[in-house]
Design a protein around this motif. Structure first.
Motif, PDB file in Angstrom:
ATOM      1  N   ALA A  88      96.013  29.216 -19.189  1.00 10.42           N
ATOM      2  CA  ALA A  88      96.080  28.607 -20.522  1.00 10.42           C
ATOM      3  C   ALA A  88      95.271  29.413 -21.531  1.00 10.42           C
ATOM      4  N   ILE A  89      94.102  29.877 -21.123  1.00  9.91           N
ATOM      5  CA  ILE A  89      93.271  30.694 -22.017  1.00  9.91           C
ATOM      6  C   ILE A  89      93.980  32.011 -22.330  1.00  9.91           C
ATOM      7  N   GLY A  90      94.598  32.609 -21.315  1.00 18.15           N
ATOM      8  CA  GLY A  90      95.326  33.856 -21.516  1.00 18.15           C
ATOM      9  C   GLY A  90      96.476  33.687 -22.485  1.00 18.15           C
ATOM     10  N   TRP A  91      97.209  32.587 -22.344  1.00 21.04           N
ATOM     11  CA  TRP A  91      98.334  32.302 -23.253  1.00 21.04           C
ATOM     12  C   TRP A  91      97.832  32.127 -24.680  1.00 21.04           C
ATOM     13  N   ALA A  92      96.721  31.364 -24.835  1.00 17.94           N
ATOM     14  CA  ALA A  92      96.191  31.070 -26.165  1.00 17.94           C
ATOM     15  C   ALA A  92      95.636  32.310 -26.858  1.00 17.94           C
ATOM     16  N   THR A  93      95.174  33.273 -26.063  1.00 17.63           N
ATOM     17  CA  THR A  93      94.542  34.458 -26.640  1.00 17.63           C
ATOM     18  C   THR A  93      95.397  35.716 -26.497  1.00 17.63           C
ATOM     19  N   ALA A  94      96.684  35.540 -26.165  1.00 16.51           N
ATOM     20  CA  ALA A  94      97.559  36.689 -25.883  1.00 16.51           C
ATOM     21  C   ALA A  94      97.633  37.674 -27.038  1.00 16.51           C
ATOM     22  N   ALA A  95      97.527  37.166 -28.269  1.00 17.50           N
ATOM     23  CA  ALA A  95      97.636  38.044 -29.429  1.00 17.50           C
ATOM     24  C   ALA A  95      96.310  38.689 -29.801  1.00 17.50           C
ATOM     25  N   VAL A  96      95.221  38.291 -29.143  1.00 18.80           N
ATOM     26  CA  VAL A  96      93.888  38.760 -29.510  1.00 18.80           C
ATOM     27  C   VAL A  96      93.298  39.683 -28.454  1.00 18.80           C
ATOM     28  N   VAL A  97      93.401  39.273 -27.188  1.00 19.54           N
ATOM     29  CA  VAL A  97      92.769  40.014 -26.098  1.00 19.54           C
ATOM     30  C   VAL A  97      93.607  41.235 -25.745  1.00 19.54           C
ATOM     31  N   THR A  98      92.959  42.380 -25.594  1.00 15.69           N
ATOM     32  CA  THR A  98      93.677  43.593 -25.227  1.00 15.69           C
ATOM     33  C   THR A  98      93.648  43.789 -23.722  1.00 15.69           C
ATOM     34  N   GLU A  99      94.754  44.290 -23.192  1.00 11.35           N
ATOM     35  CA  GLU A  99      94.855  44.539 -21.753  1.00 11.35           C
ATOM     36  C   GLU A  99      93.834  45.580 -21.305  1.00 11.35           C
ATOM     37  N   GLY A 100      93.538  46.559 -22.153  1.00  3.34           N
ATOM     38  CA  GLY A 100      92.579  47.597 -21.797  1.00  3.34           C
ATOM     39  C   GLY A 100      91.197  47.050 -21.528  1.00  3.34           C
ATOM     40  N   HIS A 101      90.713  46.148 -22.390  1.00  5.19           N
ATOM     41  CA  HIS A 101      89.398  45.547 -22.190  1.00  5.19           C
ATOM     42  C   HIS A 101      89.353  44.752 -20.888  1.00  5.19           C
ATOM     43  N   VAL A 102      90.413  43.982 -20.641  1.00  3.81           N
ATOM     44  CA  VAL A 102      90.447  43.156 -19.436  1.00  3.81           C
ATOM     45  C   VAL A 102      90.407  44.024 -18.182  1.00  3.81           C
ATOM     46  N   ARG A 103      91.231  45.075 -18.151  1.00  2.27           N
ATOM     47  CA  ARG A 103      91.276  45.949 -16.975  1.00  2.27           C
ATOM     48  C   ARG A 103      89.934  46.648 -16.753  1.00  2.27           C
ATOM     49  N   LEU A 104      89.299  47.105 -17.820  1.00  2.00           N
ATOM     50  CA  LEU A 104      88.014  47.790 -17.685  1.00  2.00           C
ATOM     51  C   LEU A 104      86.944  46.850 -17.144  1.00  2.00           C
ATOM     52  N   ILE A 105      86.861  45.647 -17.680  1.00  2.00           N
ATOM     53  CA  ILE A 105      85.848  44.693 -17.233  1.00  2.00           C
ATOM     54  C   ILE A 105      86.081  44.289 -15.785  1.00  2.00           C
ATOM     55  N   VAL A 106      87.339  43.955 -15.444  1.00  2.00           N
ATOM     56  CA  VAL A 106      87.642  43.567 -14.060  1.00  2.00           C
ATOM     57  C   VAL A 106      87.368  44.729 -13.114  1.00  2.00           C
ATOM     58  N   GLY A 107      87.710  45.943 -13.536  1.00  2.00           N
ATOM     59  CA  GLY A 107      87.470  47.114 -12.697  1.00  2.00           C
ATOM     60  C   GLY A 107      85.994  47.323 -12.413  1.00  2.00           C
TER      61      GLY A 107
END
Length: 256
Positions: A88-107
């Protein structure tokens, strides 16, 4: 040239489906993360994700049948509510959160996790964790969020589940149920965001025959592998995928 008449599409997409299928069957776990990047060699990332999602659903169905009766309800009851919140958070923030930031942090987080395991193993201090609801809910939420935003839900799930040191069959069966639910729930926002069209679904259908075969191959391997081999292999895969996520995240943010 249409997608289905382009040989390079099959050269990238068929190995991707096979790797994801082996992972869905339980062998390699994080290898599923290699699926979308492989397909993005020939199509844009959003289209690659849309093509693979129906295939993932079919793989989930095959895995659920193959691993029926082999899931840990305690793990699921702890992690799934968090995962639904994360989606739900991902859906709500889909237009704001960048995939690059997510991948870097998870990595980065996953790299620390895998290196800590290695140091514990080398020092003879490898630990076995017990269930913890706040920790499990948190990592379930992270898994749901990263699965929706960057198709990277495997590592957060493994950060919680691998230290439980469950029998490989029980670990695999539980992860199969977890991600089957996550992928099914993701269908709703993906449709709402316009991720599916006739061209992408036709491409999914063309690749579909490889899905059950690769998934059952993964099941066959896990049913014959010993825990002493399974867990070092899984942690090794987590380490490699952490490097892949860091590379992809840096590349996205740097515009390479």
């Amino acid at each position: 040239m249409s997608l289905l008449s382009d040989p390079t599409f099959y050269l990238a997409a068929i190995p991707a489906v096979i790797l994801v299928g082996l992972s869905k069957g339980g062998f390699g776990g994080a290898m599923a993360l290699l699926g979308v990047p492989l397909v993005t060699l020939v199509v844009p990332p959003v289209q690659a994700a849309a093509i693979l999602l129906p295939i993932l659903i079919v793989m989930d169905i095959v895995s659920l049948w193959a691993w029926r009766g082999s899931s840990d309800l305690r793990t699921l009851s702890i992690m799934l509510p968090g995962a639904l919140l994360g989606i739900a958070i991902g859906w709500a923030t889909a237009a704001v959160v960048t995939e690059g930031h997510v991948r870097l942090i998870v990595g980065l987080v996953t790299l620390v996790f895998s290196l800590r395991w290695l140091l514990e193993r080398l020092g003879g201090r490898e630990r076995t964790a017990s269930h913890n609801r706040p920790r499990g809910t948190f990592w379930g939420m992270v898994a749901g969020f990263t699965s929706f935003v960057a198709h990277a839900g495997g590592p957060p799930y493994q950060i919680y589940a691998l230290p439980l040191k469950q029998d490989p069959k029980l670990y695999t069966g539980t992860s199969v149920v977890f991600f089957a639910v996550v992928n099914a729930v993701k269908l709703v926002p993906y449709f709402a965001l316009g991720q599916f069209d006739r061209s992408n679904l036709t491409a999914s259908l063309a690749l579909m025959p490889f899905a059950p075969l690769a998934t059952l191959a993964g099941v066959w391997i896990v049913r014959r592998i010993k825990p002493a081999v399974f867990y070092p292999f899984m942690y090794g895969m987590v380490f490699l995928v952490s490097l892949k996520l860091i590379h992809d995240g840096v590349s996205d943010l740097a515009g390479w």
